[in-house]
Design a protein around this motif. Structure first.
Motif, PDB file in Angstrom:
ATOM      1  N   LEU A 107       0.852  -1.178   0.000  1.00 15.59           N
ATOM      2  CA  LEU A 107       0.000   0.000   0.000  1.00 15.59           C
ATOM      3  C   LEU A 107       0.892   1.233   0.000  1.00 15.59           C
ATOM      4  O   LEU A 107       1.794   1.368   0.828  1.00 15.59           O
ATOM      5  CB  LEU A 107      -0.904   0.014   1.234  1.00 15.59           C
ATOM      6  N   THR A 108       0.663   2.119  -0.968  1.00 10.38           N
ATOM      7  CA  THR A 108       1.497   3.301  -1.100  1.00 10.38           C
ATOM      8  C   THR A 108       0.609   4.472  -1.513  1.00 10.38           C
ATOM      9  O   THR A 108      -0.600   4.461  -1.283  1.00 10.38           O
ATOM     10  CB  THR A 108       2.628   3.059  -2.121  1.00 10.38           C
ATOM     11  N   GLU A 109       1.205   5.471  -2.107  1.00 11.49           N
ATOM     12  CA  GLU A 109       0.456   6.650  -2.551  1.00 11.49           C
ATOM     13  C   GLU A 109       0.918   7.043  -3.945  1.00 11.49           C
ATOM     14  O   GLU A 109       2.092   6.968  -4.268  1.00 11.49           O
ATOM     15  CB  GLU A 109       0.682   7.813  -1.582  1.00 11.49           C
ATOM     16  N   LYS A 110      -0.026   7.437  -4.770  1.00 16.00           N
ATOM     17  CA  LYS A 110       0.270   7.895  -6.129  1.00 16.00           C
ATOM     18  C   LYS A 110      -0.785   8.923  -6.506  1.00 16.00           C
ATOM     19  O   LYS A 110      -1.977   8.691  -6.332  1.00 16.00           O
ATOM     20  CB  LYS A 110       0.227   6.713  -7.108  1.00 16.00           C
ATOM     21  N   GLY A 111      -0.334  10.060  -7.047  1.00 15.08           N
ATOM     22  CA  GLY A 111      -1.277  11.108  -7.373  1.00 15.08           C
ATOM     23  C   GLY A 111      -2.048  11.588  -6.161  1.00 15.08           C
ATOM     24  O   GLY A 111      -3.221  11.957  -6.269  1.00 15.08           O
ATOM     25  N   LYS A 112      -1.396  11.552  -4.993  1.00 13.57           N
ATOM     26  CA  LYS A 112      -1.985  11.977  -3.716  1.00 13.57           C
ATOM     27  C   LYS A 112      -3.173  11.117  -3.308  1.00 13.57           C
ATOM     28  O   LYS A 112      -4.026  11.546  -2.524  1.00 13.57           O
ATOM     29  CB  LYS A 112      -2.380  13.459  -3.768  1.00 13.57           C
ATOM     30  N   LEU A 113      -3.238   9.899  -3.839  1.00  8.87           N
ATOM     31  CA  LEU A 113      -4.303   8.967  -3.491  1.00  8.87           C
ATOM     32  C   LEU A 113      -3.701   7.669  -2.981  1.00  8.87           C
ATOM     33  O   LEU A 113      -2.609   7.264  -3.415  1.00  8.87           O
ATOM     34  CB  LEU A 113      -5.168   8.662  -4.717  1.00  8.87           C
ATOM     35  N   PRO A 114      -4.377   6.986  -2.057  1.00  2.00           N
ATOM     36  CA  PRO A 114      -3.876   5.668  -1.623  1.00  2.00           C
ATOM     37  C   PRO A 114      -3.977   4.686  -2.780  1.00  2.00           C
ATOM     38  O   PRO A 114      -4.976   4.649  -3.488  1.00  2.00           O
ATOM     39  CB  PRO A 114      -4.816   5.296  -0.472  1.00  2.00           C
ATOM     40  N   MET A 115      -2.922   3.903  -2.966  1.00  2.70           N
ATOM     41  CA  MET A 115      -2.879   2.944  -4.071  1.00  2.70           C
ATOM     42  C   MET A 115      -2.224   1.648  -3.601  1.00  2.70           C
ATOM     43  O   MET A 115      -1.310   1.660  -2.768  1.00  2.70           O
ATOM     44  CB  MET A 115      -2.056   3.497  -5.237  1.00  2.70           C
ATOM     45  N   VAL A 116      -2.706   0.542  -4.150  1.00  2.00           N
ATOM     46  CA  VAL A 116      -1.989  -0.723  -4.002  1.00  2.00           C
ATOM     47  C   VAL A 116      -1.066  -0.856  -5.197  1.00  2.00           C
ATOM     48  O   VAL A 116      -1.513  -0.814  -6.343  1.00  2.00           O
ATOM     49  CB  VAL A 116      -2.955  -1.922  -3.940  1.00  2.00           C
ATOM     50  N   ARG A 117       0.237  -0.965  -4.915  1.00  2.00           N
ATOM     51  CA  ARG A 117       1.229  -1.080  -5.983  1.00  2.00           C
ATOM     52  C   ARG A 117       1.700  -2.531  -6.090  1.00  2.00           C
ATOM     53  O   ARG A 117       2.022  -3.173  -5.094  1.00  2.00           O
ATOM     54  CB  ARG A 117       2.432  -0.178  -5.706  1.00  2.00           C
TER      55      ARG A 117
END
Length: 218
Positions: A107-117
């Motif tokens: 679980l991380t962040e991308k585009g200031k949104l929480p994302m599963v990478r």
């Protein structure tokens, strides 16, 4: 003068509403994902980012049923996430299709949104001079409302496209020197279309306000 000020204020209000509306609609109806794709030699490294709350429709990520997804819950469901995220991409080069090797999932962040990478690696038998990406998640049942913004780097060239249900594949042929073709929508196209729609709606709003002012004056 006061009438003109009210007219301009109305335009500004309309512009603000129009600017906010697509974002709100996108956040509600179209979960956003990202792809960072890098080609090097015979290998394609693919970092796939997906909305954890959309993934909850396919993988039980809210293990403690509190309505939120946290790092521990993602870590505890890596196998299930790999089973889902690792089967929605088809990559081929020169007619050869490669299967992904899945690395870390977090679980991380991308585009200031929480994302599963999920980090996926596709290895081919020879150098990748052309690349065909099929974003096949849309073939999965109930996977409809989604768009994925992809940044693809091959040698010293980059392409930015958006995968949608209506435009889910991308073909880039460099070996023949031919111009790449893509059914995925270029990012710039979406931006331009959004700007044109906003301009058209603003013009319609302005015309309506002007007509209303003239009618009231008469």
């Amino acid at each position: 003068m006061n009438t003109m000020k009210r007219f301009m204020a109305g335009l500004l209000l309309g512009a603000g509403l129009l600017a906010a509306w697509p974002l709100a609609a996108s956040a509600h109806f179209e979960p956003v994902g990202y792809s960072d794709v890098t080609v090097g030699g015979d290998t394609v490294d693919y970092a796939l980012y997906m909305d954890p709350y959309q993934l909850m429709e396919f993988v039980d990520l809210d293990l403690n049923t509190d309505g939120y997804v946290d790092e521990e819950e993602v870590a505890g469901q890596k196998e299930a996430l790999a089973g889902f995220m690792g089967t929605g991409l088809r990559l081929s080069s020169g007619g050869e299709e490669a299967k992904p090797v899945i690395g870390r999932i977090e679980l991380t962040e991308k585009g200031k949104l929480p994302m599963v990478r999920a980090d996926l690696q596709f290895k081919f038998s020879g150098p990748v001079n052309n690349l065909d990406i099929e974003y096949a998640f849309f073939e999965k049942e109930d996977f409809v409302h989604h768009l994925n913004m992809a940044h693809i780097q091959l040698a010293n060239e980059t392409k930015d496209v958006v995968f949608t249900k209506a435009a889910s594949s991308f073909v880039w042929d460099r070996a023949s020197g031919a111009t790449h073709s893509a059914s995925a929508v270029p990012t710039q196209t979406i931006v331009k279309l959004g700007a044109l729609i906003a301009f058209a709606l603003l013009a319609a709003l302005g015309a309506a306000l002007w007509k209303r002012r003239r009618t009231a004056k008469a």
